[in-house]
Enzyme design. Structure first.
Site, PDB file in Angstrom:
ATOM      1  N   SER A  75     107.315  32.633 -57.609  1.00 26.36           N
ATOM      2  CA  SER A  75     107.734  33.897 -58.198  1.00 26.36           C
ATOM      3  C   SER A  75     109.246  33.880 -58.381  1.00 26.36           C
ATOM      4  CB  SER A  75     107.333  35.069 -57.293  1.00 26.36           C
ATOM      5  OG  SER A  75     107.984  36.262 -57.696  1.00 26.36           O
ATOM      6  N   SER A  76     109.716  34.574 -59.389  1.00 22.25           N
ATOM      7  CA  SER A  76     111.166  34.635 -59.623  1.00 22.25           C
ATOM      8  C   SER A  76     111.889  35.418 -58.535  1.00 22.25           C
ATOM      9  CB  SER A  76     111.460  35.268 -60.987  1.00 22.25           C
ATOM     10  OG  SER A  76     110.913  36.573 -61.066  1.00 22.25           O
ATOM     11  N   CYS A  77     111.154  36.135 -57.676  1.00 22.06           N
ATOM     12  CA  CYS A  77     111.808  36.887 -56.603  1.00 22.06           C
ATOM     13  C   CYS A  77     112.320  35.975 -55.492  1.00 22.06           C
ATOM     14  CB  CYS A  77     110.875  37.948 -56.025  1.00 22.06           C
ATOM     15  SG  CYS A  77     109.532  37.272 -55.030  1.00 22.06           S
ATOM     16  N   TYR A 125     107.696  38.782 -49.157  1.00 25.39           N
ATOM     17  CA  TYR A 125     106.953  38.030 -50.173  1.00 25.39           C
ATOM     18  C   TYR A 125     107.764  36.833 -50.655  1.00 25.39           C
ATOM     19  CZ  TYR A 125     104.576  37.050 -54.615  1.00 25.39           C
ATOM     20  OH  TYR A 125     103.920  36.441 -55.660  1.00 25.39           O
ATOM     21  N   LYS A 168     106.952  32.728 -50.476  1.00 24.56           N
ATOM     22  CA  LYS A 168     106.918  31.844 -51.641  1.00 24.56           C
ATOM     23  C   LYS A 168     107.927  30.699 -51.507  1.00 24.56           C
ATOM     24  CE  LYS A 168     103.607  33.497 -54.112  1.00 24.56           C
ATOM     25  NZ  LYS A 168     102.426  32.662 -54.401  1.00 24.56           N
ATOM     26  N   HIS A 193     102.734  46.250 -60.712  1.00 21.14           N
ATOM     27  CA  HIS A 193     104.090  45.975 -61.152  1.00 21.14           C
ATOM     28  C   HIS A 193     104.483  46.977 -62.236  1.00 21.14           C
ATOM     29  CE1 HIS A 193     103.032  42.026 -59.327  1.00 21.14           C
ATOM     30  NE2 HIS A 193     104.283  42.079 -58.940  1.00 21.14           N
TER      31      HIS A 193
END
Length: 320
Positions: A108-110, A137, A141, A180
């Protein structure tokens, strides 16, 4: 991969996993392995090890994850870190034990720091502090990425990590407590239109900038990476390379849905990261580009929403 390779798609009923299944089927892959959650608990180490040892897939798309928006991430922090750590650790380790040499891990880009330079390059990982609202989260990841890197280095596996930007499309979650931003906007605008409301609320100031990718484009990128035999490891950002403010996004959603009212932003609610735009030069250099424009993708997503939730709207466009 060849058309008869045994391919396990973990999380095949989710938005990303189901899109990967569609993409593989369109390309003629015939030996797809899936397993419902009711039959296989991916947080159960022994069950996962037994399943992969018995099935012995040649390739794995690791798309299973617990996901959600700002509200869910911030309120169910223990569930997000625990379940995601367990799922990825169980699958990656059991895959190695079963002799699986190739995995595509969905991140994920987070994972990237809240305040890093934009557009975000893959090498910015671990260069600063994370966004607090989804830190558990993100840490899970990041652990998945490091698992892939570590198994590659120690055991010579070929575990590749794909970092998608914000995804949307068929099989998305429209529960306002867990969704989201884009699916939440679609539901809010649709329901406001159906009720004849003059306004609907949106969390935050509307100023943060976000990038959005139609999920079938994401699936195409995943299969692209797995089919490239010269790609044996590494992190690859997957996105469009373009972003918009949440306010601009909301107006585009309204236009697609046909809601004529206005939006009321609530600045007392969190904005999250001010901007999150991925640098996608690595994928461009490899020859991959996203195909679906934002407005076109929102129209497809809304048509899918209508099929699931009912109501009036435009005819569903064909899925790319």
């Amino acid at each position: 991969m060849n058309k008869y390779s045994k391919i396990f798609i973990a999380g095949h009923r989710g938005m990303v996993g189901s899109a990967i299944v569609r993409r593989l089927q369109r390309s003629g892959y015939e030996n797809l392995l899936t397993c419902a959650r009711s039959r296989l608990d991916l947080t159960n180490q022994a069950a996962v090890a037994q399943f992969l040892a018995g099935e012995k897939p040649e390739y794995i798309f690791l798309a299973a994850a617990k996901v959600g928006g700002i509200h869910a991430n911030d309120n169910y922090r223990a569930e997000f870190i625990y379940q995601n750590l367990m799922i990825e650790a169980n699958i990656i380790h059991a895959a190695w034990l079963a002799g699986v040499t190739r995995i595509l891990f969905l991140g994920s880009s987070c994972i990237y720091p809240r305040g890093c330079a934009q557009p975000i390059k893959e090498e910015y990982l671990l260069s600063g502090l994370l966004e607090p609202t989804n830190e558990p989260y993100a840490i899970a990841k990041i652990a998945g990425i490091k698992l892939c890197e570590s198994y590659n280095r120690q055991y010579g596996t070929q575990y590749v990590s794909a970092m998608p930007t914000n995804l949307y499309g068929p099989n998305d979650t429209y529960d306002l407590n867990n969704s989201h931003v884009l699916p939440a906007l679609i539901r809010k605008a649709h329901e406001a239109k159906e009720r004849g409301d003059a306004t609907y609320p949106v969390w935050g100031s509307g100023r943060p900038r976000r990038e959005f990718l139609y999920v079938d484009d994401m699936a195409d990128a995943c299969v692209f990476l797995m089919e490239r035999t010269d790609i044996r490891d590494g992190i690859f950002n997957i996105g469009t390379g373009e972003d918009s403010t949440i306010g601009e996004l909301a107006h585009t959603v309204n236009e697609v849905i046909g809601f004529k009212g206005s939006i009321v932003f609530d600045p007392t609610k969190p904005d999250g990261t001010p901007r999150k735009l991925l640098n996608v030069d690595r994928m461009i250099e490899l020859g991959w580009l996203a195909k679906t424009g934002l407005k076109e993708g929102i129209a497809k997503a809304y048509a899918d929403f209508l099929q699931v939730h009912g109501g009036s709207g435009p005819e569903r466009p064909p899925t790319s």
